[in-house]
Enzyme design. Structure first.
Site, PDB file in Angstrom:
ATOM      1  NE  ARG A 175       6.426  10.652   2.940  1.00 45.07           N
ATOM      2  CZ  ARG A 175       5.163  11.013   3.220  1.00 45.07           C
ATOM      3  NH1 ARG A 175       4.180  10.125   3.108  1.00 45.07           N
ATOM      4  NH2 ARG A 175       4.903  12.241   3.595  1.00 45.07           N
ATOM      5  NE  ARG A 211      -2.139  -1.415   3.593  1.00 43.48           N
ATOM      6  CZ  ARG A 211      -2.696  -1.508   4.803  1.00 43.48           C
ATOM      7  NH1 ARG A 211      -3.983  -1.222   4.975  1.00 43.48           N
ATOM      8  NH2 ARG A 211      -1.971  -1.867   5.834  1.00 43.48           N
ATOM      9  CG  ASP A 229       1.806   6.378   3.012  1.00 39.35           C
ATOM     10  OD1 ASP A 229       0.936   5.565   3.374  1.00 39.35           O
ATOM     11  OD2 ASP A 229       2.925   6.474   3.549  1.00 39.35           O
TER      12      ASP A 229
END
Length: 254
Positions: free
Chosen positions: A196, A50, A52
């Site tokens: 990130r 998945r 973001d």
């Protein structure tokens, strides 16, 4: 019942992530609607990883089970006919139910693109802009401590739902280009916001706001509040997903 696997890519700027939301502005929402128009039945899509809001995918893999018997071209060209231009199905194949887009994956590779310049370049929309010069050699040296199996709690989002914070990074390579650079990060799996968050801390080293050894200290202390901020999504792309060769998944992207 047929298990169909799709290979796709997408520009994450136009979507609020992969996972379906009530407002319908996600990759899963658009793709499900397009596939159901071909299958003429409700479907559940499962993806390899998945992404973001704002994160891109050069290679994403999904599967779904359907009673519909369609030619492979229908799952590619037919589905693409009703998808937004920012997402495209590249290939399709029918596999046995032993294949699972998420659990059959051996590893995943992400790339985080960035560039340093006095002013923002509108043509580098898939990269993160850093206003000040970066010490790339320092970032490369600091990143070495991340290779191997570690508890990555310090780089895990508070909303992460993973059962364990332990992940294995096989490689983390910093590649320099003429006017930009990117980290290519290869691991067995990743926590929510992990890449990130790692990039945010590496940038602190590259900007000489923190020493190189600081990254190892943050990793070992396992405290998210000690690490740097989460870096922007626009520089991040899901680049590749590795599966056992018997599934022939790479053929979807040939």
């Amino acid at each position: 019942m047929n298990r169909v696997a799709l290979g796709l890519c997408y520009d994450g700027h136009d979507f609020e992530g992969w996972q379906t939301q009530p407002h319908g502005r996600t990759v899963q929402d658009h793709l499900t609607k397009a596939i159901e128009a071909i299958a003429h039945e409700p479907l559940v899509l499962v993806c390899a990883g998945r992404t973001d809001t704002g994160v891109h995918a050069r290679q994403q893999v999904v599967h779904f089970d359907t009673l519909a018997d369609r030619p492979l071209s229908a799952w590619v060209k037919g589905v693409n006919n009703t998808l937004p231009a920012s997402v495209s199905v590249l290939g399709a194949k029918v596999l046995d139910d032993g294949f699972h887009a998420r659990f059959s994956a051996i590893s995943r590779t992400y790339r985080y693109y960035f560039y340093s310049a006095p002013v923002r370049d509108p043509f580098k929309r898939f990269m993160t802009w850093v206003h000040y010069p970066l010490d790339l050699d320092a970032m490369r040296r600091a990143s070495a401590c991340l290779i191997g199996t570690h508890d990555f709690s310090a780089f895990r989002a508070s909303q992460c739902q993973a059962a364990s914070p332990v992940r294995t990074l096989h490689a983390m390579n910093l590649v320099e280009q003429k006017d930009h650079a990117f980290f290519e990060i290869h691991g067995n799996a990743f926590l929510h916001h992990m890449v990130r968050n790692l990039m945010g801390s590496l940038m602190e080293v590259g900007l000489h706001r923190q020493p190189e050894y600081w990254l190892r200290e943050v990793l070992e202390l396992k405290n998210r509040s000690l690490a740097a901020k989460t870096y922007p999504a626009q520089g991040l792309s899901l680049w590749n997903i590795e599966y056992p060769p018997q599934y022939g998944i790479q053929e979807l992207f040939a």
